[in-house]
Design an enzyme around this catalytic site. Structure first.
Site, short mmCIF file in Angstrom:
data_model
loop_
_atom_site.label_atom_id
_atom_site.label_comp_id
_atom_site.label_asym_id
_atom_site.label_seq_id
_atom_site.Cartn_x
_atom_site.Cartn_y
_atom_site.Cartn_z
N TYR A 142 45.06 75.50 39.55
CA TYR A 142 43.67 75.40 39.80
C TYR A 142 43.10 76.01 40.96
CZ TYR A 142 43.54 72.85 35.31
OH TYR A 142 43.76 72.49 34.00
N LYS A 193 57.98 70.80 34.59
CA LYS A 193 58.48 71.80 33.70
C LYS A 193 59.65 72.18 34.47
CE LYS A 193 57.70 73.41 29.99
NZ LYS A 193 58.46 73.14 28.89
N ASP A 226 56.08 68.99 28.29
CA ASP A 226 55.96 69.02 26.88
C ASP A 226 56.66 67.78 25.86
OD1 ASP A 226 58.60 69.86 27.76
OD2 ASP A 226 58.63 71.44 26.23
N ASP A 250 45.73 67.28 33.86
CA ASP A 250 44.42 67.63 33.02
C ASP A 250 44.84 67.18 31.45
OD1 ASP A 250 42.06 68.25 32.49
OD2 ASP A 250 42.09 70.36 33.21
N ASP A 254 43.89 63.45 29.18
CA ASP A 254 42.88 63.60 27.95
C ASP A 254 43.54 62.84 27.03
OD1 ASP A 254 40.87 64.24 29.69
OD2 ASP A 254 40.53 66.23 28.69
#
Ligand code: NAD
Length: 369
Positions: A142, A193, A226, A250, A254
């Site tokens: 970001y 990852k 994942d 992020d 959630d």
């Protein structure tokens, strides 16, 4: 010793409504537990723009840097949607996070027994759930450069963002996670990852380094993000503390949050480096926004904001037993069947109001003495 200091920034929409209920808890601590907070209040978001023409006045920013902890309600509203990007209410919040350098975002996912039926997952999967996601908040994709949308060589365009992490950025957030784990069940799972991203390889190596050199007593595991997402909905109780980068955090936080039901129940903390007094720079806020659709109706659930204050007791003021007292009071009120509208289905009877929920939690605190 000086009283602990708090800057309260109620913000917009339901922010002031839920913060009024937190004030009741703060006052209760002064009256019943001999813990008096020095509380100051300021404006952030749309209300600050209305008064000062900026979503965060410099004086408020300076005050935020001085106090032991900042408690924020929520910012935003449709009347501010057309403002220039730099003046939008959310910029006030982003400025606070950036200038306080709050690099560790703590998002607990805790399922209160009385609400286990409210989750989209089976009751046995979520009942008793208590996990903590630590998301790196100030770096990663970001923020990384280069970024932008550029013309490509084929007459089209290319969108670029850069995932970038330094040793220091990874190590400091890893330390936050290990410190937390020591106060909980002593387990950290780091997610990245590393199979496809060099930044993920570095992330894994640096988290392992911090573990081996500084926290060998904490159990550390690594997982691809994942797989982490799958495991979170398959069997979330396998986790204690999860530490991950800004982007994966992020999404995963959630996802984990929804295991527990309503947005009105979710607190958060954003922590930075220790200050001179040893306390971390800290901002506590509910995960939800300003909910303009219900502002002024008395329907807002104040529990997320009250649980954010409980996090302040635990992480800024080292009052873990008192934080548990507040959490138990919430647990009791829910077990007694009291619910704000967001925690009920259409057939579930009559909801109580924001202020009634605050009063019920204070009554439960009284009963805990
Ligand atoms: P929101 O979180 O405000 O609301 C989403 C839905 O959840 C709404 O239906 C709302 O009524 C409900 N809800 C939220 N909190 C609740 C509570 N405590 N009790 C009961 N119901 C609750 O998100 P949104 O509608 O996407 O955004 C509204 C405004 O808030 C926008 O201006 C947005 O930019 C802003 N926002 C601010 C923050 C923040 O301050 N941290 C976070 C998200 C959104």
């Amino acid at each position: 010793m000086a009283n602990p200091s708090l800057l309260i920034l109620p913000g917009d929409g339901i922010g002031p409504e839920v913060m009024a209920e937190v004030r009741k808890i703060i006052n209760w601590y002064g009256a019943k537990r001999g813990v008096t907070f020095d509380v100051s209040e300021g404006l952030v978001g749309g209300c600050a723009y209305d008064k000062y023409g900026t979503p965060l006045h410099d004086d408020t920013m300076a005050r935020a840097q001085e106090v032991d902890a900042v408690l924020l309600g929520a910012v935003g509203g449709p009347q501010y949607d057309t403002l220039d990007f730099s003046l939008k209410p959310e910029r006030g919040l982003l400025r606070l996070r950036k200038e306080m350098d709050l690099y560790a975002n703590l998002r607990p996912a805790q399922c209160f027994d009385a609400l286990a039926d409210f989750s989209s997952l089976k009751k046995e999967v979520v009942a008793g759930l208590d996990i903590m996601i630590v998301r790196e908040l100030t770096s990663g994709v970001y923020f990384g450069e280069p970024r932008g949308i550029f013309p490509d060589n084929e007459g089209g365009r290319v969108g670029i963002n850069t995932q970038r992490y330094t040793t220091n950025e990874i190590r400091r957030v890893a330390r936050s996670a290990f410190e937390l784990a020591r106060r909980r069940n002593n387990k950290v799972c780091s997610m990245e990852k590393a199979n496809v991203m060099e930044s993920g390889v570095l992330w894994r190596e640096e988290v392992q380094w911090v573990h081996d050199h500084e926290y060998p007593d904490v159990a550390l595991s690594h997982m691809y993000a994942d797989n982490g997402a799958m495991q979170l909905v398959r069997w979330p109780k396998q986790f204690d503390v999860i530490v991950t980068d800004n982007l994966f955090g992020d999404v995963l936080s959630d996802c984990a949050a929804m295991l527990t039901g309503s947005l009105g129940m979710l607190p958060s903390a954003s922590l930075g480096a220790p200050m001179a007094n040893g306390r971390p720079k800290a901002l506590y806020e509910p995960v939800h926004g300003s909910a303009p659709d219900i502002a002024g109706t008395g329907k807002a659930n104040p529990i997320a904001c009250i649980l954010s204050f409980a996090m302040a007791l635990r992480y800024s003021f080292d009052m873990g037993a008192e934080a548990a007292r507040v959490e138990n009071a919430v647990q009791k009120v829910l077990a007694d069947g009291l619910r704000t509208a967001d925690l009920m289905g259409p057939q579930d009877g009559t909801p109580i109001s924001t202020t009634e929920m605050g009063d019920a939690i204070v009554a439960a605190l009284n009963a805990s003495l």
